[in-house]
Design an enzyme around this catalytic site. Sequence first.
Site, PDB file in Angstrom:
ATOM      1  N   ASP A 276       8.791 -30.783 -14.967  1.00 49.04           N
ATOM      2  CA  ASP A 276       8.047 -29.533 -15.120  1.00 49.04           C
ATOM      3  C   ASP A 276       6.672 -29.894 -15.672  1.00 49.04           C
ATOM      4  O   ASP A 276       6.531 -30.213 -16.853  1.00 49.04           O
ATOM      5  CB  ASP A 276       8.794 -28.598 -16.075  1.00 49.04           C
ATOM      6  CG  ASP A 276       8.093 -27.257 -16.253  1.00 49.04           C
ATOM      7  OD1 ASP A 276       6.969 -27.082 -15.723  1.00 49.04           O
ATOM      8  OD2 ASP A 276       8.661 -26.376 -16.931  1.00 49.04           O
TER       9      ASP A 276
ATOM     10  N   TYR B 195      -7.980 -18.991  -8.542  1.00 56.05           N
ATOM     11  CA  TYR B 195      -7.412 -20.175  -7.893  1.00 56.05           C
ATOM     12  C   TYR B 195      -8.507 -21.172  -7.533  1.00 56.05           C
ATOM     13  O   TYR B 195      -8.390 -22.375  -7.793  1.00 56.05           O
ATOM     14  CB  TYR B 195      -6.640 -19.756  -6.644  1.00 56.05           C
ATOM     15  CG  TYR B 195      -5.963 -20.891  -5.914  1.00 56.05           C
ATOM     16  CD1 TYR B 195      -4.804 -21.472  -6.420  1.00 56.05           C
ATOM     17  CD2 TYR B 195      -6.475 -21.372  -4.715  1.00 56.05           C
ATOM     18  CE1 TYR B 195      -4.167 -22.506  -5.746  1.00 56.05           C
ATOM     19  CE2 TYR B 195      -5.843 -22.405  -4.037  1.00 56.05           C
ATOM     20  CZ  TYR B 195      -4.689 -22.969  -4.553  1.00 56.05           C
ATOM     21  OH  TYR B 195      -4.073 -23.996  -3.887  1.00 56.05           O
TER      22      TYR B 195
ATOM     23  N   VAL C 237     -11.555 -21.397  -8.863  1.00 61.02           N
ATOM     24  CA  VAL C 237     -12.191 -21.930 -10.070  1.00 61.02           C
ATOM     25  C   VAL C 237     -11.334 -23.041 -10.668  1.00 61.02           C
ATOM     26  O   VAL C 237     -11.850 -24.080 -11.108  1.00 61.02           O
ATOM     27  CB  VAL C 237     -12.432 -20.809 -11.103  1.00 61.02           C
ATOM     28  CG1 VAL C 237     -12.892 -21.391 -12.442  1.00 61.02           C
ATOM     29  CG2 VAL C 237     -13.470 -19.815 -10.579  1.00 61.02           C
TER      30      VAL C 237
ATOM     31  N   LYS D 273      -9.191 -24.999  -9.052  1.00 62.62           N
ATOM     32  CA  LYS D 273      -9.233 -26.165  -8.173  1.00 62.62           C
ATOM     33  C   LYS D 273     -10.606 -26.843  -8.219  1.00 62.62           C
ATOM     34  O   LYS D 273     -10.707 -28.074  -8.094  1.00 62.62           O
ATOM     35  CB  LYS D 273      -8.897 -25.759  -6.739  1.00 62.62           C
ATOM     36  CG  LYS D 273      -7.444 -25.322  -6.546  1.00 62.62           C
ATOM     37  CD  LYS D 273      -6.469 -26.452  -6.818  1.00 62.62           C
ATOM     38  CE  LYS D 273      -5.043 -26.070  -6.436  1.00 62.62           C
ATOM     39  NZ  LYS D 273      -4.078 -27.171  -6.658  1.00 62.62           N
TER      40      LYS D 273
ATOM     41  N   VAL E 156      -2.719 -24.154   5.470  1.00 63.73           N
ATOM     42  CA  VAL E 156      -1.362 -24.547   5.832  1.00 63.73           C
ATOM     43  C   VAL E 156      -0.388 -23.386   5.625  1.00 63.73           C
ATOM     44  O   VAL E 156      -0.474 -22.647   4.643  1.00 63.73           O
ATOM     45  CB  VAL E 156      -0.913 -25.763   4.991  1.00 63.73           C
ATOM     46  CG1 VAL E 156       0.537 -26.129   5.298  1.00 63.73           C
ATOM     47  CG2 VAL E 156      -1.828 -26.947   5.264  1.00 63.73           C
TER      48      VAL E 156
ATOM     49  N   THR F 234       2.515 -21.880   4.241  1.00 67.91           N
ATOM     50  CA  THR F 234       3.429 -22.113   3.118  1.00 67.91           C
ATOM     51  C   THR F 234       3.844 -20.765   2.531  1.00 67.91           C
ATOM     52  O   THR F 234       3.392 -19.704   2.987  1.00 67.91           O
ATOM     53  CB  THR F 234       2.756 -22.953   2.010  1.00 67.91           C
ATOM     54  OG1 THR F 234       1.672 -22.185   1.438  1.00 67.91           O
ATOM     55  CG2 THR F 234       2.231 -24.274   2.544  1.00 67.91           C
TER      56      THR F 234
END
Length: 267
Positions: free
Chosen positions: A76, A210, A212, A214, A245, A247
């Site tokens: 985790d 998300y 920011v 990355k 992709v 997902t």
Amino acid sequence: MDDDRLVAVVTGANRGIGKAITQQLLLQSSKPLIVYLTARVVDRGQRAFDELRREQLRAGSNALRQNNELRFHQLDVSDEQSIRAFIDYLTLVHGNHSIDVLVNNAGGVVRQNDHIVRTCDADTAAQCVQMNYFTAVNMTTWAVPHMRRHGRVVFLVTALAHLGIFSGDLPRVLTSDELTLAGLHIIENGFVSSVGKGTYAAYGFPPMPYAVAKAGLIAYARMMARITASDPRGLLFASVCPGYVKTDMTGPYAPLTPEQGAETPVY
């Protein structure tokens, strides 16, 4: 100690791109590998392990001849104790320098009632930055001292995290050779704080938690490459975008399969 095969670790590998990366590493035939499929939830990780192991056996002698081996370990990345336990295990089995490849794939988006939260509020920003930036940085911080010569650390990012989404001084700061880890943490925490206050735009941030998070990983990979440039081990840090992709996160209309998305990280 185990043997002299290369050791690869993939985080969040029980599904999607992480699972596809693990599969392609396992079935490659250029170098003998021990591939650690890691997952937060044991049952899901074990199920993915069983599926990939069966696929390896069906693939025939080529992969098996190279002595590739799939192993599962619970991990985790949001829990420092879990990270430490995993690193301790690798050290026990493979020695102090125990990792050749680390693929930081674990991460995702914030969900509520099984639906993706697309609003930019303080809670969403905090969760997104934590699960996509701080977890990968913490995992890498623990792993780097145990990387072997010519070790590779790969971060899964997104094309949405380009400098053009920022304004003001942020593009310059994020690419500065003077940027420190403490400074990068301030930027990511500052985004979360400014979202809560409704002032994120004034500081040059977009309403995109998300992206920011990355973008922070991209800056971190660049910073680590600079910091370790004189390390005799010759480490490599790379942030890669797998593309759009299909997902659980993106939905059924994305044009690429997880297997296609895994090609660049594996390369």
